[in-house]
Motif scaffolding. Structure first.
Motif, PDB file in Angstrom:
ATOM      1  N   SER A 339     -90.322  84.229  62.596  1.00 31.22           N
ATOM      2  CA  SER A 339     -90.956  84.327  63.913  1.00 31.22           C
ATOM      3  C   SER A 339     -91.801  85.584  64.065  1.00 31.22           C
ATOM      4  O   SER A 339     -92.615  85.678  64.984  1.00 31.22           O
ATOM      5  N   ILE A 341     -91.039  88.569  65.122  1.00 34.35           N
ATOM      6  CA  ILE A 341     -90.849  89.348  66.342  1.00 34.35           C
ATOM      7  C   ILE A 341     -90.558  90.809  66.003  1.00 34.35           C
ATOM      8  O   ILE A 341     -90.058  91.134  64.923  1.00 34.35           O
ATOM      9  N   SER A 342     -90.842  91.691  66.933  1.00 35.83           N
ATOM     10  CA  SER A 342     -90.667  93.126  66.757  1.00 35.83           C
ATOM     11  C   SER A 342     -89.255  93.539  67.149  1.00 35.83           C
ATOM     12  O   SER A 342     -88.498  92.770  67.755  1.00 35.83           O
ATOM     13  N   ASP A 344     -88.542  95.662  69.461  1.00 38.36           N
ATOM     14  CA  ASP A 344     -88.467  95.656  70.926  1.00 38.36           C
ATOM     15  C   ASP A 344     -88.132  94.265  71.443  1.00 38.36           C
ATOM     16  O   ASP A 344     -87.353  94.104  72.394  1.00 38.36           O
ATOM     17  N   GLN A 345     -88.749  93.258  70.829  1.00 45.61           N
ATOM     18  CA  GLN A 345     -88.477  91.880  71.257  1.00 45.61           C
ATOM     19  C   GLN A 345     -87.048  91.465  70.939  1.00 45.61           C
ATOM     20  O   GLN A 345     -86.432  90.709  71.689  1.00 45.61           O
ATOM     21  N   ARG A 348     -84.991  92.665  73.710  1.00 44.58           N
ATOM     22  CA  ARG A 348     -85.176  91.818  74.878  1.00 44.58           C
ATOM     23  C   ARG A 348     -84.394  90.522  74.747  1.00 44.58           C
ATOM     24  O   ARG A 348     -83.788  90.049  75.706  1.00 44.58           O
ATOM     25  N   ILE A 349     -84.391  89.945  73.504  1.00 47.81           N
ATOM     26  CA  ILE A 349     -83.637  88.707  73.283  1.00 47.81           C
ATOM     27  C   ILE A 349     -82.159  88.915  73.591  1.00 47.81           C
ATOM     28  O   ILE A 349     -81.484  88.055  74.171  1.00 47.81           O
TER      29      ILE A 349
END
Length: 353
Positions: A339, A341-342, A344-345, A348-349
């Motif tokens: 995916s 994603i970083s 930071d993400q 958030r998840i």
């Protein structure tokens, strides 16, 4: 042949093939024969027809010439073996006469001198292994306790404790010599030896204070005959496994016999050794686990089939081993679906602020 998995092969243990007949009576003859069959390495026993162990321990030019002989046939020396001499480090009196044949005539019938002779061979083998550029050595532990394997008549626990204490005392100086040489001493975990399964190996490790050179020659065929989980064994003891014998076996119990075999011959026993692919060993699982755990030694055929001619076993063995060598995957099979994603993400998840 070495592939990126780290496992080298195919190789062959030539103890079962040595004879007084050419080409099996000289190192050059055996090397040429093995190369013709597709092998890239040979494991050799300390046998005067193949190696002068005293010269190998003392003379670097002799070792260089020996390796040059193998190199002419594109063969490498995988390890030396002192199975027979190691057996003589610890012999219960019940086996004195049977094992006397492993020693020279002049020390037979004299257990202390026989043991001293065997110990000296092991000391020379440590130096020879270093001089030959080897990293591991194959041997047997010998056995003081094998007659008492089954707990009848009832045995005092002190008998087992004393047996392993004595075994450790006998092997500690030899292990130290191999440590000085920078070579792992690999005990074949084998019925008839005090080191015949994981529990007995651990007892021995305790007796030698966890000596870093006390390692394992892994041969799954002996675990088939004991009904031990030979795949899980790799997961448990992989840090100590330094030599791998590729040997097949089957266990087919019936209403008349099981693990103990009823004193039958090898062809009639419920548990018996077989040619590669003719038995029950899951070699794909073994190679996968060894590669997973970072084993970087050789895959060495040992041929002891109860039925198939050993020459046929040797002819078939090289291709069988080669077919099980594979490179370790460098990427994950599902990388295409990443995916991206970083960090930071990710936070958030997880609901982390």
């Amino acid at each position: 042949m070495s592939n990126s998995s780290g496992i080298n092969g195919p190789a062959i243990f030539v103890a079962q093939y040595i004879s007084d007949e050419a080409p099996f009576n000289t190192l050059e003859g055996i090397a040429e024969w093995a190369a013709r069959l597709g092998y890239k390495g040979i494991q050799i026993p300390v046998d005067e027809r193949l190696i002068n162990i005293q010269r190998a321990a003392d003379d670097l030019s002799y070792c260089s010439a020996l390796l040059d002989t193998l190199k002419r046939y594109d063969i490498q020396l995988t390890e030396l073996s002192t199975h027979l001499q190691g057996q003589l480090i610890a012999v219960h009196p019940a086996y004195d006469i049977l094992f006397d044949g492993f020693a020279p005539q002049d020390v037979r019938g004299d257990p202390p001198r026989r043991e001293a002779w065997a110990r000296n061979i092991l000391f020379m083998a440590a130096k020879a292994s270093k001089n030959l550029g080897l990293k591991a050595h194959a041997t047997f532990s010998g056995a003081l306790l094998w007659p008492y394997l089954y707990p009848w008549p009832q045995r005092p626990q002190s008998l087992v404790e004393k047996g392993f204490e004595e075994l450790g005392t006998r092997w500690k100086p030899i292990l130290d010599a191999f440590d000085e040489a920078g070579v792992d001493l690999c005990y074949e975990i084998h019925p008839g030896e005090d080191l015949h399964d994981g529990v007995s190996f651990e007892r021995f490790l305790n007796a030698v204070n966890g000596h870093r050179r006390a390692c394992i020659l892994y041969d799954p065929s002996h675990f088939i005959l004991q009904q031990l989980d030979y795949l899980r064994f790799v997961d448990i003891y992989h840090e100590r496994i330094r030599i791998f014998h590729v040997k097949d076996a089957e266990f087919v119990p019936n209403g008349r016999q099981g693990v103990y075999g009823g004193y039958d011959s090898w062809t009639e026993r419920a548990g018996r050794f077989r040619a590669l692919g003719d038995g029950q060993v899951q070699f794909k699982g073994i190679f996968t686990r060894l590669i997973q755990h970072g084993y970087c030694g050789w895959a060495v055929l040992e041929s002891e089939c109860a039925f198939k001619d050993k020459m046929v076993c040797a002819e078939e063995g090289a291709a069988f081993i080669a077919s099980h060598l594979f490179p370790l995957a460098k990427t994950s099979f599902d990388d295409f679906a990443g995916s991206g994603i970083s960090d930071d993400q990710v936070s958030r998840i997880l609901g982390i602020s």
